[in-house]
Design a protein around this motif. Structure first.
Motif, mmCIF file in Angstrom:
data_model
loop_
_atom_site.group_PDB
_atom_site.id
_atom_site.type_symbol
_atom_site.label_atom_id
_atom_site.label_comp_id
_atom_site.label_asym_id
_atom_site.label_seq_id
_atom_site.Cartn_x
_atom_site.Cartn_y
_atom_site.Cartn_z
ATOM 1 N N VAL A 142 5.840 -3.227 8.313
ATOM 2 C CA VAL A 142 6.454 -4.288 7.586
ATOM 3 C C VAL A 142 8.340 -4.042 8.569
ATOM 4 N N VAL A 143 8.426 -5.505 9.181
ATOM 5 C CA VAL A 143 10.229 -5.014 10.095
ATOM 6 C C VAL A 143 11.246 -6.466 9.216
ATOM 7 N N ASP A 144 11.834 -5.824 8.188
ATOM 8 C CA ASP A 144 12.684 -6.834 8.258
ATOM 9 C C ASP A 144 14.022 -6.803 8.270
ATOM 10 N N ASP A 145 15.252 -7.817 8.715
ATOM 11 C CA ASP A 145 16.517 -6.917 8.445
ATOM 12 C C ASP A 145 17.328 -6.100 6.800
ATOM 13 N N VAL A 146 17.011 -6.909 5.968
ATOM 14 C CA VAL A 146 17.474 -6.406 4.379
ATOM 15 C C VAL A 146 16.597 -6.818 3.727
ATOM 16 N N VAL A 147 16.394 -5.421 2.769
ATOM 17 C CA VAL A 147 16.146 -5.434 1.666
ATOM 18 C C VAL A 147 16.398 -5.508 0.902
ATOM 19 N N THR A 148 15.891 -6.601 -0.279
ATOM 20 C CA THR A 148 16.547 -6.808 -1.568
ATOM 21 C C THR A 148 16.189 -5.952 -2.723
ATOM 22 N N THR A 149 15.560 -7.340 -3.150
ATOM 23 C CA THR A 149 13.996 -6.808 -3.705
ATOM 24 C C THR A 149 12.860 -6.199 -3.780
ATOM 25 N N GLY A 150 12.473 -6.510 -2.519
ATOM 26 C CA GLY A 150 11.174 -5.730 -1.936
ATOM 27 C C GLY A 150 10.406 -6.965 -2.026
ATOM 28 N N ALA A 151 10.831 -8.104 -2.990
ATOM 29 C CA ALA A 151 9.746 -8.952 -2.523
ATOM 30 C C ALA A 151 8.926 -9.528 -1.795
ATOM 31 N N THR A 152 9.393 -9.841 -0.511
ATOM 32 C CA THR A 152 9.134 -11.065 1.029
ATOM 33 C C THR A 152 8.358 -9.360 1.260
ATOM 34 N N ALA A 153 8.457 -7.808 1.068
ATOM 35 C CA ALA A 153 7.807 -6.287 1.933
ATOM 36 C C ALA A 153 6.766 -6.925 1.070
ATOM 37 N N GLN A 154 6.879 -7.008 0.120
ATOM 38 C CA GLN A 154 5.548 -6.577 -0.897
ATOM 39 C C GLN A 154 4.617 -7.949 -0.378
ATOM 40 N N ALA A 155 5.047 -9.645 -0.144
ATOM 41 C CA ALA A 155 3.782 -10.503 -0.076
ATOM 42 C C ALA A 155 3.613 -10.423 1.533
ATOM 43 N N LEU A 156 4.415 -10.176 2.151
ATOM 44 C CA LEU A 156 3.726 -9.610 4.186
ATOM 45 C C LEU A 156 2.750 -8.845 3.675
ATOM 46 N N ALA A 157 3.421 -7.370 3.379
ATOM 47 C CA ALA A 157 2.400 -6.198 3.334
ATOM 48 C C ALA A 157 0.982 -6.565 1.767
ATOM 49 N N LYS A 158 1.166 -7.381 1.261
ATOM 50 C CA LYS A 158 -0.518 -8.239 0.867
ATOM 51 C C LYS A 158 -1.394 -8.589 1.648
ATOM 52 N N ALA A 159 -0.532 -9.679 2.409
ATOM 53 C CA ALA A 159 -0.799 -10.644 3.925
ATOM 54 C C ALA A 159 -1.550 -9.281 4.808
ATOM 55 N N ALA A 160 -1.731 -8.229 4.921
ATOM 56 C CA ALA A 160 -1.341 -7.336 5.977
ATOM 57 C C ALA A 160 -2.860 -6.559 5.497
ATOM 58 N N LEU A 161 -2.537 -6.231 4.195
ATOM 59 C CA LEU A 161 -3.653 -5.635 3.496
ATOM 60 C C LEU A 161 -5.238 -6.403 3.439
ATOM 61 N N ALA A 162 -4.665 -7.755 3.064
ATOM 62 C CA ALA A 162 -5.693 -8.776 3.397
ATOM 63 C C ALA A 162 -6.153 -9.644 4.418
#
Length: 180
Positions: A142-162
């Motif tokens: 997953v690629v983003d510009d800035v990680v704040t709490t990790g919530a976006t990365a977490q949500a997209l990682a779950k979609a990738a695993l699914a």
């Protein structure tokens, strides 16, 4: 290792295996990201890519493994309004330099901006928001510009695993400081 995890990740382990984020979102780095994201400055974007690539291992190869890169998607209307998706642009530049393909995820819901939300609000804002419609690769990043709490990365990682990924890592240019 367990010691390298912040207390939030120790209490609720993330769906992604690793996060590779070389810079702290402060001072000149913050200004650089702001110029790239909100002023649509290509010069700032290219400088971010160069700095990220310099931060890789000394031989110029990443210390993360990937079959594909998956940038954080914007909702279609927001992408048109802003004119570009900074995570997509950053991912495509990294993909070009590292010889990795980029696949697109879809943001199913036009969520409110994360900027003014706290940790739990950010997490709740992104429940079932992302979907990958293409056949997944085993190792997705997953690629983003800035990680704040990790919530976006977490949500997209779950979609990738699914979608069938066996391992998901996160790559971003910068991160905000969190209490450990």
């Amino acid at each position: 290792s367990q010691q390298s995890l912040c207390r939030h990740c120790r209490s609720e382990p993330p769906a992604f295996s690793d996060a590779h984020v070389p810079f702290i979102y402060e001072g000149p780095i913050r200004q650089l990201v702001h110029d790239f994201k909100f002023e649509t400055s290509p010069r700032s974007g290219y400088l971010m890519v160069d700095l990220y690539l310099e931060a890789l291992n000394c031989d110029g190869t990443p210390d993360w493994e990937a079959d594909v890169l998956v940038p954080v998607p914007l909702f279609a209307g927001r992408a048109r309004e802003r004119g570009f998706n900074q995570a997509d642009w950053f991912a495509r530049q990294l993909g070009h330099h590292l010889g990795l393909p980029v696949i697109e995820a879809i943001r199913l819901v036009d969520t409110p901006s994360q900027r003014l939300l706290g940790r739990q609000g950010r997490r709740d804002n992104l429940i079932d928001v992302f979907e990958l419609r293409q056949a997944s690769a085993a190792r997705m990043v997953v690629v983003d510009d800035v990680v704040t709490t990790g919530a976006t990365a977490q949500a997209l990682a779950k979609a990738a695993l699914a979608a069938g990924a066996q391992n998901v890592a996160v790559v971003a240019f910068a991160r905000t400081l969190l209490g450990s």
